[in-house]
Design an enzyme around this catalytic site. Structure first.
Site, short mmCIF file in Angstrom:
data_model
loop_
_atom_site.label_atom_id
_atom_site.label_comp_id
_atom_site.label_asym_id
_atom_site.label_seq_id
_atom_site.Cartn_x
_atom_site.Cartn_y
_atom_site.Cartn_z
CD1 TRP A 329 51.86 62.40 28.07
CD2 TRP A 329 52.18 64.35 26.97
NE1 TRP A 329 50.65 62.99 28.12
CE2 TRP A 329 50.52 64.13 27.44
CE3 TRP A 329 52.26 65.68 26.47
CZ2 TRP A 329 49.77 64.98 27.18
CZ3 TRP A 329 51.06 66.60 26.07
CH2 TRP A 329 50.11 65.97 26.21
CG HIS A 330 55.25 67.29 24.41
ND1 HIS A 330 55.70 67.25 25.78
CD2 HIS A 330 54.14 68.26 24.37
CE1 HIS A 330 54.79 68.29 26.41
NE2 HIS A 330 54.15 68.93 25.48
N GLY A 331 55.96 63.01 22.31
CA GLY A 331 56.17 62.56 21.17
C GLY A 331 57.03 61.21 21.22
#
Lengths: 495, 477
Positions: A329-331
Site C-alpha cells: 500500500w505504501h508503494g
C-alpha cells in the site's frame, strides 16, 4: 494545491468564510463544492476516478441493503457478499492498474526471463491519481460497514460524495471510516470561536512540524540517501535517526493540519499519531503510528482473515499478510514489501520469544516497572523501527544494502571535525534541526497526560497572543519553504 | 460571538502583518541600489530639475555631480543594475509622486530584452525597496511572474533563509552613506579594448513586444502628466549581447526604430553610440568593460548631456543660489571620495605621490632604520626628510610638517581633528613601524617607509602604503 501553498492560503479562508455565512442546512453542499474544487485543482481529468469510487461504493451500499431484505437468508448473504466483492474488485482494480500494474509486470518479466520466456506487455504510462490509496480505502470502509450494519445506508448521493472527497483528508488522510465519519455530515455546525481557535492552533502545530522540522531534516537525509556510497558510520546513523523524525513530523504535521482544518469546519477526524516513538514494543508502535490506516487494516483485513481467533500459525500468516499488503500500500516496490515483511517478522518473533524474554526477566530479577527498563524498551523499539525505515527510504534494494553495509563503521570523530555539517545542513541549520527535534520531544512528553491546547487556552490573552505570534514568526523565519534565496542573484553580473 | 471573533481576528491580522512587514525589511538583502532608491525616493526633500532613469548604463553614465558642477543643474540618478523597462515605468511613476514636472532622461539599453520578465534579483533591487503603495503592487503584478507575486508582497518569503547571515547592518542599515553621489556609481577601471561594432546601418527592426508597450506607456505618461522626456543610449559595444538568447539580435537596428518613434512623438533621442567622436569619446580608455563607460567616459557623456539640457530647456543655474549650498558641499565630498578611489587605484609611484598633494589629506609617516630609496626625491618633494639608518616619524598636515628623527625608537601620540593617532617606529610585537588610528592598526606589516593617508573631509583613512626596496605595496585599511 498543497496545504503550504499560496493557492491554499487563498482558497481556505474563502471556503471557511462562505461556509459560515451559508444557512446551516446547506453548509455541507458548500463543503462538497469546495472539496471538488480542491481536488480538481490538482487534476480535472483524474477526478473521474474519485467519482467512480464514490458511485461504486454508494451503489454497493444500496444494493447490500436491498439484498438484506431478501427473505431467503442464504441467498441474501450470497448476494450481499457478491456486492462487497464487486465493490472491492472495482475499487482495488483501479488502484491496481494505476499503482501496481507496472510493478507486477516487471516482476513477471524478471521471473519469466529466468525460464527464457520473453513477455512483452505495454508499459502503463499514467500518473497515479492523487490520493487514490487514501480515498479508495475510505470509500471501501463504507461497503463493509454497511455489510456489517455498522452504519446506515446513505441515500443522499451528494452527501455520500462529500464523505469520500472531504478536502482536508482526500489527498493523504487521515483515512476516515464511514461508521465514524459519515454521520458527522448530517449534523449542523455553528460558528464556535473556541473550536475554530483550536483548529487553527492545531494547523499551526502541523506547519511547525512540517516546515521547521521535517523539511529541514529532509535536506540532510536526502543528501545521504541520494549517494549512500559516499557516506559512512555516524553520517548514516544520523541520517537514519533524522529520517525517523522527518517522516513522523512530515506525516503527523500533515495529519494535524488536516485535522485542524476539519475541526474549524466542525468535523472531527481520527488522530493519526499518538506519540509513536514512545512505544515500548512494535505491537504498541502499530497502535500509535498512522492509526487511521492500521485500524483500517485491522477492521477490514486482519479480522476478516481470522485475526487472532485461530491457530498460532494461521495468526502469524495473517499478521504477515497484513504487513505485506501494508508494505505494498505504501508503494509499489520491493523495498516497501521488505519494510512490511520486517515489521511482520518483528511481531511474529516477539510473540515467539515472549516466553524466553519472560524467563530472562524472572531469572535475573529484572524490575520491569522502572523508568530504566521502559526507556530501554523504547530505545530498542526505536532502533527496530528505524532499521526498517532504511528500506522505506532507500529508493532501491541495492541502496538499502549499501546503507546497512556502510553504517558499520565507527567514526564518531565526524561529529566534532565538522564533517557532519557537510551533509546539507551547516552548523547553524544543524543546531536549528536539533532544536526542532527537542521541541517535538518535549511537546510529545508533555502531551502524555495533558492537552497542551487546553493548557494554553487557560493562560491570559496577552501570553497566548505572544505565543501565537512567536510561533508564526519562528515558522516564517526558520521554516524551509518559498523560492530559493541565493545572494548570487543580487550580484549584478555585467552582461 | 461572530462580532467578537471578527474584531479579534482583525486585530490579530493587523499586528501580524505589521510584524511580517518589519521582518521583510530586516531580512531583505541590503544593496547600494536599495540605499540610493531610499535616498532619491523617500529621504530627499528636494525637487530635481532632471531625473535620470534606466539600467546600469544610466547608473554609471550620467553623473549628477558633473551636471551640478558644470551647469548648476540638480538631478538624481534613479537607475539600477539590470532594470527592465517595465520596472523603469513603475519606478518613474514612484519618482513622479514627489518630483513635480522634472525633465526625465531615460536610457533605453534595456529595450533589447526579449524575455517577458527581467532577472529576479535585478527586479528586486527596485521593487523590494519601494514602500507599499498601489503603484508598487501594480508593478509586482506587471513586472514579475505570477508564482513570485506573493514573495514580493511578503518579502520574508523570499529572504527568510538569510537568518544565518543577518548582521547589524540589516537591522540598522546606513541608507545615507552614498548620499553625495546622487545615485551615480561608475567604475574607475579602464577597458583597454576597442569597440568591435563598427558598422553603420539605416535598417530598422521592431522592438520586443513588451519593450514596445512600455516605451509607449512612458511616452503617454509624459504627454498626460506634461513632463519633458529625453531618451539616450549610453555608449556600449553592440556586440556584447550577441548570442545571449535573451537580447534583441540587432540592437543598432532597434535603436533606429527608437529614433523613428522618438521623432514621431517629438522626443529628443541622443544615441551616444552614433556620436562617440563628436564628444571625444575614446572607447579604449573611457569604458570600464564592453558594456559600461567608466568614470572618465561618464564625465564626457555627462558634460554633453548637461550642455544639451542647458541649451534646449529653460534650466536655472543654481550654483550661486544660497538655497543650494549643500549641493556645493556634496560636490566637494563627492570629489574627495573620487580622489580616494583614484589614489587607491594608482600603481605608478611617482603619480601616486603627486596625488598625495591634496589639501584634505594628512599624511602620517613612520619608518624604522631608513635605507635610501630611488624615489627619495619624490618623497622629499612632499616634505619628508628621511636620513639613512635613522628612525623617522612625521605628520604632514596643512602644508606644515611635524617630524622626529632619531637613532632611538620613536613614538608619538596626537589628535588630528577628532582622530586619536599613535605612531611608533618599532611596534611592540614585530619591531616594525606601527600607525594606530582610533584603535585600528594601519601599518605593522612591513619595514620601510609607511605612509597612512587620512582624509580630513571624509574623516577616515583612505589609503595606507609602504615603500620597500623601491616597490610600493598596500597595507590593509
Amino acid at each position: 494545491m498543497l496545504f503550504n501553498s499560496v493557492d491554499f492560503a487563498v482558497f481556505f479562508p474563502f471556503a471557511v468564510f462562505v461556509y459560515f455565512i451559508m444557512p446551516k442546512r446547506f453548509r455541507w453542499v458548500w463543503l462538497l463544492i469546495s472539496s471538488y474544487i480542491f481536488y480538481m485543482s490538482y487534476s480535472v481529468k483524474y477526478t473521474i476516478f474519485l467519482v467512480i469510487s464514490t458511485l461504486v461504493t454508494y451503489l454497493s451500499g444500496i444494493l447490500i441493503e436491498r439484498a438484506d431484505n431478501i427473505k431467503d437468508e442464504r441467498k441474501s448473504i450470497k448476494l450481499k457478499k457478491t456486492w462487497v466483492f464487486l465493490s472491492f474488485a472495482i475499487n482495488l482494480g483501479i488502484l491496481f492498474v494505476f499503482k501496481y500494474s507496472n510493478f507486477f509486470n516487471s516482476l513477471m518479466q524478471k521471473l519469466l526471463s529466468n525460464f527464457n520466456i520473453a513477455l512483452n506487455t505495454p508499459k502503463f504510462n499514467y500518473l497515479l491519481p492523487l490520493g487514490i490509496s487514501f480515498y479508495t480505502f475510505q470509500a471501501l470502509s463504507y461497503t463493509v460497514d454497511v455489510y456489517r450494519k455498522d452504519v446506515k445506508v446513505q441515500r443522499n448521493l451528494a452527501k455520500y460524495a462529500l464523505f469520500v472527497s472531504f478536502f482536508p483528508q482526500v489527498i493523504a488522510g487521515p483515512i476516515g471510516k464511514s461508521k465514524h465519519l459519515l454521520h458527522q455530515f448530517d449534523e449542523e455546525y455553528s460558528f464556535d470561536y473556541d473550536r475554530i481557535k483550536n483548529g487553527l492552533l492545531l494547523m499551526l502545530w502541523g506547519f511547525f512540524q512540517k516546515l521547521f522540522v521535517a523539511d529541514r531534516l529532509a535536506i540532510l537525509v536526502n543528501t545521504v540517501y541520494s549517494e549512500p556510497s559516499k557516506y559512512k558510520g555516524f553520517e548514516i546513523i544520523i541520517a537514519n535517526i533524522f529520517f525517523a523524525i522527518q517522516i513522523y513530523c512530515d506525516f503527523c504535521g500533515y495529519s494535524d493540519i488536516a485535522r485542524g482544518i476539519a475541526e474549524i469546519l466542525g468535523i472531527r477526524l481520527y488522530k493519526n499519531f499518538e506519540r509513536p516513538y514512545f512505544s515500548k514494543s512494535i505491537k504498541e508502535f502499530w497502535r500509535r503510528w498512522h492509526i487511521s490506516l492500521s485500524t483500517w487494516f485491522r477492521d477490514y483485513l486482519y479480522i476478516p482473515l481470522g485475526g487472532k481467533r485461530c491457530s498460532k500459525i494461521r495468526n502469524y500468516i495473517n499478521i504477515m499478510i497484513v504487513f505485506l499488503v501494508s508494505g505494498l500500500w505504501h508503494g509499489a516496490a520491493v523495498n516497501f514489501i521488505i519494510w512490511g515483511a520486517l515489521h511482520g517478522a518483528y511481531l511474529i518473533l516477539s510473540d515467539i520469544f515472549k516466553p524466553i524474554k519472560k524467563g530472562i526477566v524472572n531469572k535475573f530479577n529484572i524490575k520491569t516497572d522502572t523508568f530504566s527498563y521502559k526507556f530501554f524498551q523504547i530505545i530498542i523499539t526505536f532502533i527496530l523501527v528505524d532499521f526498517a525505515w532504511i528500506f522505506f527510504k532507500a529508493d532501491s534494494f541495492t541502496n538499502a544494502k549499501i546503507i546497512i553495509k556502510n553504517m558499520n563503521y565507527f567514526n564518531p570523530f565526524v561529529l566534532v571535525n565538522g564533517d557532519i555539517y557537510k551533509l546539507g545542513l551547516d552548523s547553524k541549520d544543524f543546531f536549528i534541526a536539533l532544536l526542532g527535534i527537542a521541541v517535538i520531544l518535549i511537546v510529545n512528553i508533555l502531551q502524555r497526560n495533558k492537552s497542551l491546547r487546553l493548557e494554553i487556552s487557560k493562560q491570559n490573552c496577552a501570553f497566548r497572543w505572544v505565543l501565537y505570534f512567536a510561533a508564526i514568526i519562528v515558522i516564517l523565519i526558520f521554516g524551509i519553504y518559498g523560492p530559493a534565496y541565493s545572494a548570487k542573484q543580487f550580484i549584478y553580473s555585467q552582461f | 460571538m461572530i462580532k467578537k471573533a471578527f474584531y479579534k481576528a482583525t486585530a490579530f491580522s493587523i499586528i501580524l502583518l505589521t510584524f511580517v512587514y518589519f521582518l521583510g525589511s530586516v531580512f531583505t538583502i541590503k544593496t547600494d541600489h536599495g540605499a540610493k532608491l531610499y535616498q532619491g525616493l523617500y529621504a530627499s526633500k528636494e525637487q530635481y530639475d532632471v531625473v535620470l532613469m534606466g539600467s546600469s548604463h544610466m547608473n554609471g553614465t550620467i553623473n549628477p555631480n558633473v551636471l551640478w558642477k558644470e551647469y548648476g543643474i540638480t538631478s538624481f540618478n534613479y537607475a539600477t543594475g539590470g532594470q527592465p523597462i517595465d520596472v523603469t515605468y513603475y519606478l518613474l511613476k514612484e519618482v513622479l509622486k514627489k518630483q513635480k514636472n522634472p525633465i526625465v532622461v531615460v536610457d533605453l539599453y534595456y529595450l533589447g530584452l526579449i524575455r517577458n520578465f527581467g532577472e529576479e534579483g535585478y527586479i528586486r533591487y527596485v521593487l523590494d525597496n519601494m514602500r507599499p503603495s498601489i503603484n508598487k503592487y501594480e508593478a509586482i503584478l506587471n513586472c514579475t511572474p505570477r508564482p513570485h507575486w506573493i514573495s514580493y508582497v511578503f518579502r520574508i518569503i523570499k529572504y527568510h533563509s538569510r537568518w544565518k547571515e543577518l548582521t547589524e547592518q540589516d537591522f540598522y542599515p546606513d541608507l545615507n552613506k552614498t548620499y553625495y553621489a546622487k545615485g551615480f556609481d561608475a567604475e574607475h577601471i579602464i577597458y583597454g579594448k576597442d569597440n568591435t561594432y563598427n558598422s553603420k546601418t539605416n535598417e530598422v527592426s521592431n522592438l520586443p513586444p513588451k519593450s514596445y508597450k512600455y516605451l509607449y506607456k512612458i511616452i503617454e505618461m509624459s504627454k498626460k502628466e506634461g513632463f519633458k522626456l529625453v531618451f539616450i543610449n549610453a555608449p556600449y559595444d553592440y556586440n556584447i549581447t550577441n548570442g545571449t538568447m535573451i537580447w534583441h539580435e540587432k540592437p543598432a537596428e532597434m535603436f533606429n526604430m527608437v529614433d523613428k518613434i522618438a521623432k514621431e512623438n517629438g522626443i529628443p533621442f541622443i544615441n551616444y553610440n552614433n556620436i562617440l567622436d563628436e564628444i571625444g569619446f575614446d572607447f579604449k580608455n573611457d569604458m570600464a568593460n564592453g558594456g559600461h563607460v567608466n568614470i572618465y567616459g561618464a564625465d564626457k557623456v555627462s558634460l554633453h548631456l548637461g550642455k544639451f539640457l542647458k541649451d534646449n530647456y529653460d534650466l536655472k543655474d543654481h550654483r550661486d543660489d544660497k538655497n543650494y549650498e549643500n549641493w556645493n558641499k556634496d560636490y566637494e565630498y563627492y570629489n574627495q571620495v573620487r580622489a580616494a578611489i583614484q589614489l587607491r587605484g594608482e600603481k605608478d609611484i611617482k603619480r601616486y605621490i603627486e596625488l598625495l598633494n591634496n589639501e584634505n589629506y594628512a599624511l602620517i609617516v613612520s619608518c624604522s632604520d631608513y635605507k635610501p630609496l630611488n624615489i627619495e626625491d619624490s618623497l622629499k618633494s612632499i616634505g619628508l626628510n628621511l636620513k639613512e639608518n635613522y628612525n623617522y616619524i612625521a605628520v604632514l598636515n596643512n602644508k606644515s610638517i611635524d617630524e622626529k628623527i632619531s637613532k632611538e625608537k620613536i613614538a608619538k601620540d596626537l589628535t588630528l581633528d577628532s582622530a586619536e593617532i599613535k605612531i611608533k617606529t618599532c611596534s611592540d610585537d614585530k619591531n616594525i613601524p606601527s600607525i594606530v588610528i582610533d584603535d585600528k592598526e594601519y601599518a605593522n606589516l612591513s619595514n620601510g617607509v609607511n605612509i597612512v593617508v587620512y582624509d580630513k573631509l571624509l574623516k577616515k583613512v583612505v589609503d595606507s602604503i609602504f615603500f620597500d626596496n623601491d616597490i610600493m605595496k598596500k597595507n590593509r585599511i
